[in-house]
Design a protein around this motif. Structure first.
Motif, PDB file in Angstrom:
ATOM      1  N   GLN A 148     -88.388 -16.820  28.553  1.00 31.37           N
ATOM      2  CA  GLN A 148     -87.484 -17.783  29.194  1.00 31.37           C
ATOM      3  C   GLN A 148     -88.070 -18.324  30.490  1.00 31.37           C
ATOM      4  OE1 GLN A 148     -83.707 -15.775  29.248  1.00 31.37           O
ATOM      5  NE2 GLN A 148     -83.772 -15.437  27.035  1.00 31.37           N
ATOM      6  N   GLU A 149     -89.197 -19.038  30.345  1.00 32.39           N
ATOM      7  CA  GLU A 149     -89.803 -19.667  31.517  1.00 32.39           C
ATOM      8  C   GLU A 149     -89.248 -21.085  31.655  1.00 32.39           C
ATOM      9  OE1 GLU A 149     -91.043 -21.726  28.892  1.00 32.39           O
ATOM     10  OE2 GLU A 149     -92.550 -22.211  30.433  1.00 32.39           O
ATOM     11  N   ILE A 150     -89.844 -21.880  32.499  1.00 32.27           N
ATOM     12  CA  ILE A 150     -89.190 -23.144  32.885  1.00 32.27           C
ATOM     13  C   ILE A 150     -89.054 -24.145  31.731  1.00 32.27           C
ATOM     14  CG2 ILE A 150     -91.302 -24.177  33.814  1.00 32.27           C
ATOM     15  CD1 ILE A 150     -89.492 -25.472  35.976  1.00 32.27           C
ATOM     16  N   ILE A 151     -90.033 -24.207  30.835  1.00 31.26           N
ATOM     17  CA  ILE A 151     -89.922 -25.134  29.696  1.00 31.26           C
ATOM     18  C   ILE A 151     -88.751 -24.715  28.794  1.00 31.26           C
ATOM     19  CG2 ILE A 151     -91.088 -26.025  27.617  1.00 31.26           C
ATOM     20  CD1 ILE A 151     -92.569 -27.058  29.917  1.00 31.26           C
ATOM     21  N   TRP A 152     -88.672 -23.416  28.567  1.00 32.40           N
ATOM     22  CA  TRP A 152     -87.562 -22.891  27.766  1.00 32.40           C
ATOM     23  C   TRP A 152     -86.243 -23.271  28.424  1.00 32.40           C
ATOM     24  CZ3 TRP A 152     -83.416 -19.716  28.520  1.00 32.40           C
ATOM     25  CH2 TRP A 152     -82.797 -19.184  27.370  1.00 32.40           C
ATOM     26  N   ALA A 153     -86.162 -23.116  29.742  1.00 34.84           N
ATOM     27  CA  ALA A 153     -84.931 -23.430  30.472  1.00 34.84           C
ATOM     28  C   ALA A 153     -84.585 -24.910  30.354  1.00 34.84           C
ATOM     29  CB  ALA A 153     -85.079 -23.027  31.934  1.00 34.84           C
ATOM     30  N   GLY A 154     -85.608 -25.764  30.420  1.00 36.05           N
ATOM     31  CA  GLY A 154     -85.360 -27.201  30.316  1.00 36.05           C
ATOM     32  C   GLY A 154     -84.919 -27.606  28.915  1.00 36.05           C
ATOM     33  N   PRO A 194     -77.152 -30.332  39.790  1.00 31.42           N
ATOM     34  CA  PRO A 194     -77.087 -28.968  40.348  1.00 31.42           C
ATOM     35  C   PRO A 194     -77.189 -27.884  39.285  1.00 31.42           C
ATOM     36  CG  PRO A 194     -75.287 -30.321  41.175  1.00 31.42           C
ATOM     37  CD  PRO A 194     -75.959 -31.122  40.110  1.00 31.42           C
ATOM     38  N   ILE A 195     -76.524 -28.118  38.144  1.00 30.95           N
ATOM     39  CA  ILE A 195     -76.561 -27.129  37.059  1.00 30.95           C
ATOM     40  C   ILE A 195     -77.986 -26.988  36.540  1.00 30.95           C
ATOM     41  CG2 ILE A 195     -75.670 -26.537  34.760  1.00 30.95           C
ATOM     42  CD1 ILE A 195     -73.260 -28.414  35.426  1.00 30.95           C
ATOM     43  N   VAL A 196     -78.631 -28.144  36.319  1.00 31.55           N
ATOM     44  CA  VAL A 196     -79.990 -28.152  35.756  1.00 31.55           C
ATOM     45  C   VAL A 196     -80.970 -27.490  36.722  1.00 31.55           C
ATOM     46  CG1 VAL A 196     -81.927 -29.643  35.120  1.00 31.55           C
ATOM     47  CG2 VAL A 196     -79.630 -30.141  34.246  1.00 31.55           C
ATOM     48  N   ILE A 197     -80.887 -27.868  37.980  1.00 26.27           N
ATOM     49  CA  ILE A 197     -81.829 -27.310  38.950  1.00 26.27           C
ATOM     50  C   ILE A 197     -81.683 -25.799  39.041  1.00 26.27           C
ATOM     51  CG2 ILE A 197     -82.359 -27.180  41.431  1.00 26.27           C
ATOM     52  CD1 ILE A 197     -82.556 -30.059  41.502  1.00 26.27           C
ATOM     53  N   HIS A 198     -80.458 -25.345  39.018  1.00 26.46           N
ATOM     54  CA  HIS A 198     -80.233 -23.898  39.071  1.00 26.46           C
ATOM     55  C   HIS A 198     -80.911 -23.200  37.884  1.00 26.46           C
ATOM     56  CE1 HIS A 198     -78.379 -20.149  40.115  1.00 26.46           C
ATOM     57  NE2 HIS A 198     -77.886 -20.023  38.889  1.00 26.46           N
ATOM     58  N   ALA A 199     -80.722 -23.787  36.694  1.00 23.49           N
ATOM     59  CA  ALA A 199     -81.314 -23.188  35.486  1.00 23.49           C
ATOM     60  C   ALA A 199     -82.835 -23.255  35.534  1.00 23.49           C
ATOM     61  CB  ALA A 199     -80.789 -23.901  34.240  1.00 23.49           C
ATOM     62  N   ALA A 247     -79.637 -33.591  26.381  1.00 25.58           N
ATOM     63  CA  ALA A 247     -80.305 -34.160  27.561  1.00 25.58           C
ATOM     64  C   ALA A 247     -81.780 -33.794  27.544  1.00 25.58           C
ATOM     65  CB  ALA A 247     -79.645 -33.638  28.836  1.00 25.58           C
ATOM     66  N   ILE A 248     -82.630 -34.814  27.539  1.00 22.26           N
ATOM     67  CA  ILE A 248     -84.082 -34.535  27.528  1.00 22.26           C
ATOM     68  C   ILE A 248     -84.663 -34.600  28.935  1.00 22.26           C
ATOM     69  CG2 ILE A 248     -84.879 -36.900  27.128  1.00 22.26           C
ATOM     70  CD1 ILE A 248     -86.885 -35.540  25.085  1.00 22.26           C
ATOM     71  N   TRP A 249     -83.938 -35.249  29.853  1.00 20.39           N
ATOM     72  CA  TRP A 249     -84.513 -35.413  31.209  1.00 20.39           C
ATOM     73  C   TRP A 249     -84.814 -34.095  31.919  1.00 20.39           C
ATOM     74  CZ3 TRP A 249     -82.436 -33.739  35.733  1.00 20.39           C
ATOM     75  CH2 TRP A 249     -81.060 -33.425  35.751  1.00 20.39           C
ATOM     76  N   PRO A 250     -84.022 -33.026  31.711  1.00 22.28           N
ATOM     77  CA  PRO A 250     -84.393 -31.768  32.400  1.00 22.28           C
ATOM     78  C   PRO A 250     -85.790 -31.298  32.023  1.00 22.28           C
ATOM     79  CG  PRO A 250     -82.168 -31.617  31.558  1.00 22.28           C
ATOM     80  CD  PRO A 250     -82.751 -32.851  30.952  1.00 22.28           C
ATOM     81  N   LEU A 251     -86.158 -31.522  30.771  1.00 22.84           N
ATOM     82  CA  LEU A 251     -87.504 -31.136  30.317  1.00 22.84           C
ATOM     83  C   LEU A 251     -88.568 -31.944  31.062  1.00 22.84           C
ATOM     84  CD1 LEU A 251     -88.659 -29.138  28.361  1.00 22.84           C
ATOM     85  CD2 LEU A 251     -88.479 -30.843  26.548  1.00 22.84           C
ATOM     86  N   PHE A 252     -88.300 -33.269  31.162  1.00 22.55           N
ATOM     87  CA  PHE A 252     -89.237 -34.117  31.926  1.00 22.55           C
ATOM     88  C   PHE A 252     -89.328 -33.636  33.373  1.00 22.55           C
ATOM     89  CE2 PHE A 252     -88.245 -38.064  29.087  1.00 22.55           C
ATOM     90  CZ  PHE A 252     -88.857 -37.420  28.031  1.00 22.55           C
TER      91      PHE A 252
END
Lengths: 228, 261
Positions: free
Chosen positions: A176-182, A9-14, A195-200
């Motif tokens: 601060q687009e999605i890659i930056w957020a991941g 949930p935290i990752v998806i929000h970011a 955690a690298i999975w958010p980037l993936f």
């Protein structure tokens, strides 16, 4: 696995917040580059030689260098070299600089697609309009425009899908687009680090977005399929 | 008075003289066929008449009114040229129909755009539209295309396309209808159906200029034949004289290929 579910949930929000910025850059680029491309296309086809050479040189430079370098130059050059940081700091400044770079870059690519579309309509269409007493404006809008649009839809859809993915290049000036957020979750953010999975996971966003675009362009192509 | 008078037309592209001193006239209701080998200047002559090319010198008069006179210094603006070219209609070798419009819309488009310039257009919009549509339907029926009006060009055969193109040119009621090799892109069967409608137009006294390689047709339909060679009119007269008893060696040579075949 349990840990990932906890972090989800935290990752998806970011990522959602990051993707909103990605989409903003995407739409601003389209709104700017679609008309600017037309201006550049007419410039390069102009019978006034200096104008046509100038636009051709600009198109050559923009298409001949990486967009990432253009982003760096447009963002840093005024501040670091000229001592006049026109973009200001902060996210707004970065977004402005990124928008200008993307609009200029994509307008040049679009202009070449338009040029192909305009020159691809047979000259016989213009001549038929002329002998029927139409004005040049009537010929453009009533005869040629739709034929041009039909011609440019497939290459434009290709370019626009590339644009969705190219927005990630704005990461280089820390937009601060999605890659930056991941990526933030690698360094550590909101209690998650390494955690690298958010980037993936960001790939899913691009995939869904481009899936929708592909469907939309497919429908547009079908709509224009009634003539050849 | 002749409906069309052409005097001393000359036209060069770069350094090639394509038309060298062309003069002829045409009477109302008559059919003129222009024959000659490719590159002899036939198409360029038609394009000059339709203002698609500007002659370097010469005079073109329709009904005694001068449409083009190279010695008159004033350069004509686009609006004036537009009005003048409406004296002529042109049917192209490659049809040049508008692909995004149906056969009916192709025939109606130009007249609808012209109608918008009428002062009473706004008040009579519907009426004018119906008038134009009715005329277009009559023309397409006359061309034998009653059941093809709602088809798009890509759904039609070459012969049908060319007949739509003829209807489209007739819709503006030109004084003189020009054909630029109207059947050169068609197979023999389709050629027949297009020649048939042109013949019908000739029977109803439509003034026409036909550039063609169909020698039998030219002899059959024309009141007057011009043989062009290398930018000049080498021979002209009634079809029997020019085509069966040519005086010039070059004409005999050209016609021999057709009579033998």
């Amino acid at each position: 696995m349990e840990l990932i579910l906890e972090q989800l949930p935290i990752v998806i929000h970011a990522l959602n917040i990051g993707f909103l910025q990605t989409l903003k850059l995407f739409f601003v680029t389209l709104i700017g580059a679609i008309p600017l491309g037309l201006v550049i296309a007419f410039g390069s086809m102009s019978r006034f030689k200096p104008l046509s050479y100038l636009t051709k040189i600009i198109v050559w430079i923009v298409r001949g260098t990486p967009l990432m370098i253009q982003l760096l130059i447009i963002y840093y050059f005024p501040g670091l070299v000229l001592g006049n940081p026109i973009w200001g700091g902060g996210e707004t400044g970065r977004f402005l600089a990124a928008s200008v770079s993307f609009i200029l870059n994509y307008a040049c690519y679009f202009s070449e697609i338009y040029r192909g579309g305009i020159q691809g309509v047979p000259v016989g269409q213009t001549e038929a309009g002329l002998v029927l007493g139409m004005t040049k404006t009537q010929i453009f809008f009533k005869v040629k425009l739709l034929q041009m649009i039909k011609r440019i839809v497939p290459p434009m859809s290709n370019e626009i899908i590339t644009l969705v993915k190219d927005t990630s290049l704005a990461r280089i000036i820390a937009l601060q687009e999605i890659i930056w957020a991941g990526q933030a979750f690698m360094k550590g953010s909101q209690g998650i680090s390494g955690a690298i999975w958010p980037l993936f996971f960001t790939a899913v966003y691009y995939l869904i977005c481009n899936g929708i675009l592909t469907l939309l362009f497919g429908r547009l192509e079908k709509k224009l399929d009634y003539f050849r | 008075m002749s409906i069309l008078e052409v005097e001393h037309i000359q036209k060069s592209f770069e350094h090639t003289e394509v038309l060298k001193d062309i003069s002829f006239s045409l009477e109302k209701g008559q059919v003129l066929s222009i024959i000659g080998s490719s590159g002899s200047g036939k198409t360029t002559l038609l394009r000059c008449l339709n203002f698609l090319e500007r002659p370097d010198s010469g005079i073109i008069r329709v009904n005694g009114e001068s449409l083009f006179d190279s010695s008159a210094s004033s350069r004509k603006n686009e609006a004036e040229i537009r009005k003048k070219r409406l004296h002529f209609g042109l049917v192209f070798q490659s049809f040049n129909l508008f692909p995004q419009y149906t056969a009916l819309q192709n025939v109606m488009l130009a007249r609808e755009l012209l109608a918008k310039e009428q002062p009473d257009y706004k008040s009579r919009k519907k009426e004018i539209h119906q008038e134009i549509e009715a005329q277009a339907e009559i023309l397409l029926k006359q061309m034998g295309l009653a059941d093809r009006m709602q088809n798009y060009p890509h759904q039609l055969s070459g012969g049908q396309c060319q007949r739509v193109a003829i209807a489209r040119a007739l819709a503006l009621q030109p004084d003189i209808l020009c054909f630029d090799e109207p059947t050169s892109a068609l197979d023999p069967e389709l050629t027949g159906e297009v020649l048939k409608v042109i013949k019908e137009l000739a029977d109803t006294k439509t003034t026409m200029i036909i550039v063609t390689h169909e020698m039998a047709f030219a002899r059959d339909v024309a009141d007057h034949v011009i043989f062009m060679d290398d930018g000049c009119i080498l021979e002209q007269g009634n079809p029997i004289d020019v085509m069966e008893h040519p005086k010039e060696e070059r004409t005999k040579q050209f016609l021999a290929r057709f009579t033998q075949g």
